[in-house]
Design an enzyme around this catalytic site. Structure first.
Site, mmCIF file in Angstrom:
data_model
loop_
_atom_site.group_PDB
_atom_site.id
_atom_site.type_symbol
_atom_site.label_atom_id
_atom_site.label_comp_id
_atom_site.label_asym_id
_atom_site.label_seq_id
_atom_site.Cartn_x
_atom_site.Cartn_y
_atom_site.Cartn_z
ATOM 1 N N GLY A 12 2.725 6.637 -2.546
ATOM 2 C CA GLY A 12 2.011 7.023 -1.405
ATOM 3 C C GLY A 12 2.238 5.877 -0.147
ATOM 4 C CG ASP A 67 -4.922 -5.495 -1.342
ATOM 5 O OD1 ASP A 67 -4.165 -5.169 -2.428
ATOM 6 O OD2 ASP A 67 -6.194 -5.661 -1.553
ATOM 7 C CB SER A 68 -5.500 -0.418 1.488
ATOM 8 O OG SER A 68 -4.318 -0.545 2.237
ATOM 9 C CG ASP A 147 -6.019 9.638 1.442
ATOM 10 O OD1 ASP A 147 -6.770 8.809 2.100
ATOM 11 O OD2 ASP A 147 -4.954 9.707 1.270
ATOM 12 C CG HIS A 174 -6.476 2.537 6.233
ATOM 13 N ND1 HIS A 174 -6.654 4.200 6.321
ATOM 14 C CD2 HIS A 174 -6.122 2.299 4.802
ATOM 15 C CE1 HIS A 174 -6.495 4.540 5.375
ATOM 16 N NE2 HIS A 174 -6.103 3.707 4.358
ATOM 17 N NE ARG A 175 -0.987 2.114 3.226
ATOM 18 C CZ ARG A 175 -1.913 2.799 2.985
ATOM 19 N NH1 ARG A 175 -2.092 3.912 3.109
ATOM 20 N NH2 ARG A 175 -2.625 2.143 1.980
HETATM 21 P P1 ITT Z 1 -0.440 -1.581 -4.970
HETATM 22 O O1 ITT Z 1 -1.419 -2.708 -5.227
HETATM 23 O O2 ITT Z 1 0.916 -1.478 -5.984
HETATM 24 O O3 ITT Z 1 0.196 -1.750 -3.327
HETATM 25 P P2 ITT Z 1 -2.692 0.105 -5.171
HETATM 26 O O4 ITT Z 1 -2.700 1.567 -5.209
HETATM 27 O O5 ITT Z 1 -2.887 -0.687 -6.324
HETATM 28 O O6 ITT Z 1 -0.958 -0.360 -5.199
HETATM 29 P P3 ITT Z 1 -4.354 -1.125 -3.414
HETATM 30 O O7 ITT Z 1 -4.706 -2.398 -4.300
HETATM 31 O O8 ITT Z 1 -4.360 -1.713 -2.076
HETATM 32 O O9 ITT Z 1 -3.117 -0.320 -3.806
HETATM 33 O O10 ITT Z 1 -5.347 0.167 -3.390
HETATM 34 C C1 ITT Z 1 -6.935 -0.044 -3.695
HETATM 35 C C2 ITT Z 1 -7.507 1.277 -3.997
HETATM 36 O O11 ITT Z 1 -7.611 2.071 -2.572
HETATM 37 C C3 ITT Z 1 -6.513 2.064 -4.912
HETATM 38 O O12 ITT Z 1 -7.391 3.067 -5.854
HETATM 39 C C4 ITT Z 1 -5.785 3.086 -3.831
HETATM 40 O O13 ITT Z 1 -5.578 4.498 -4.436
HETATM 41 C C5 ITT Z 1 -6.707 3.231 -2.771
HETATM 42 N N1 ITT Z 1 -6.150 3.515 -1.266
HETATM 43 C C6 ITT Z 1 -5.681 2.501 -0.738
HETATM 44 N N2 ITT Z 1 -4.882 3.125 0.493
HETATM 45 C C7 ITT Z 1 -5.448 4.256 0.557
HETATM 46 C C8 ITT Z 1 -5.468 5.421 1.339
HETATM 47 O O14 ITT Z 1 -4.556 5.157 2.395
HETATM 48 N N3 ITT Z 1 -6.113 6.579 1.246
HETATM 49 C C9 ITT Z 1 -6.869 6.516 0.097
HETATM 50 N N4 ITT Z 1 -7.061 5.647 -0.808
HETATM 51 C C10 ITT Z 1 -6.214 4.622 -0.564
#
Ligand code: ITT
Length: 190
Positions: A12, A67-68, A147, A174-175
């Site tokens: 995603g 990182d989100s 989301d 945010h992204r």
């Molecule tokens: P990578 O670390 O491999 O990049 P990840 O999905 O583990 O993938 P994060 O650690 O950044 O990425 O994400 C932390 C959580 O927040 C994870 O459960 C994501 O699904 C969620 N998340 C991140 N960005 C999001 C978005 O734009 N909308 C909804 N949920 C999001």
């Protein structure tokens, strides 16, 4: 079209990042084996910067890390930096349970994009504010992760981020904010 590495296991993120990269004449791609090492830290910025340095040791090419997390004000910012493990354990249902009967539903997503090329480390942070819905909306439709729980508010009329398409999400997310700031800087620096 110039390409840049985004180290992630999340498809995603790649799709959303590619749509933004395209605006600046770039494409992003993720290596088959995504060397994203996660540490526990107090901020997404720290997590992203650590991961960028670690990934560079393996990949040896300029790269970005995203990182989100979702920060819920009534829960003092939880799940925040714990968004990934929380998603895997109590999940969206568990977060909704914690928010049952809670009046203050304000929350925000934050995204830290860290770039590292072996010398320069540069990080861009983007935030999007909204509120936590009473129940999941649009699960499996668009987007990913939290989301279906989150409505960006205002002109979205109570719809969740999973109910709007990728370009609409990118226009407020945010992204979107973090990556546009990054590509603005990167296209001038290159
Ligand atoms: P990578 O670390 O491999 O990049 P990840 O999905 O583990 O993938 P994060 O650690 O950044 O990425 O994400 C932390 C959580 O927040 C994870 O459960 C994501 O699904 C969620 N998340 C991140 N960005 C999001 C978005 O734009 N909308 C909804 N949920 C999001």
């Amino acid at each position: 079209m110039r390409s840049l590495i985004l180290v992630t296991n999340n498809k995603g993120k790649i799709a959303e990042a590619n749509a933004i990269a395209k605006e600046f004449g770039f494409a992003v791609r993720s290596p088959k084996k995504a060397y994203k090492l996660e540490i526990q830290a107090d901020s997404l910025r720290e997590v992203a910067e650590f991961a960028a340095r670690e990934a560079y040791k393996k990949i040896r090419k300029p790269l970005i890390i995203d990182d989100s997390g979702l920060f819920i004000n009534a829960l003092k910012g939880f799940p925040g930096v714990y968004s990934a493990p929380t998603g895997k354990t109590i999940g969206l249902e568990g977060v909704l349970k914690l928010m049952k009967g809670v009046k203050n539903r304000s929350a925000y997503f934050e995204c830290a994009v860290a770039y590292f090329d072996g010398k320069t480390l540069k990080t861009f942070v983007g935030k999007s504010s909204g509120k936590i819905l009473e129940s999941e909306k649009g699960s499996g439709l668009h987007g990913f992760g939290y989301d279906p729980l989150f409505s960006p508010g205002g002109h979205y009329g109570g719809r969740s981020l999973a109910q709007v398409d990728l370009l609409k999400k990118n226009s407020v997310s945010h992204r979107g904010k973090a990556l546009r700031a990054f590509f603005k800087w990167y296209s001038n620096a290159k």
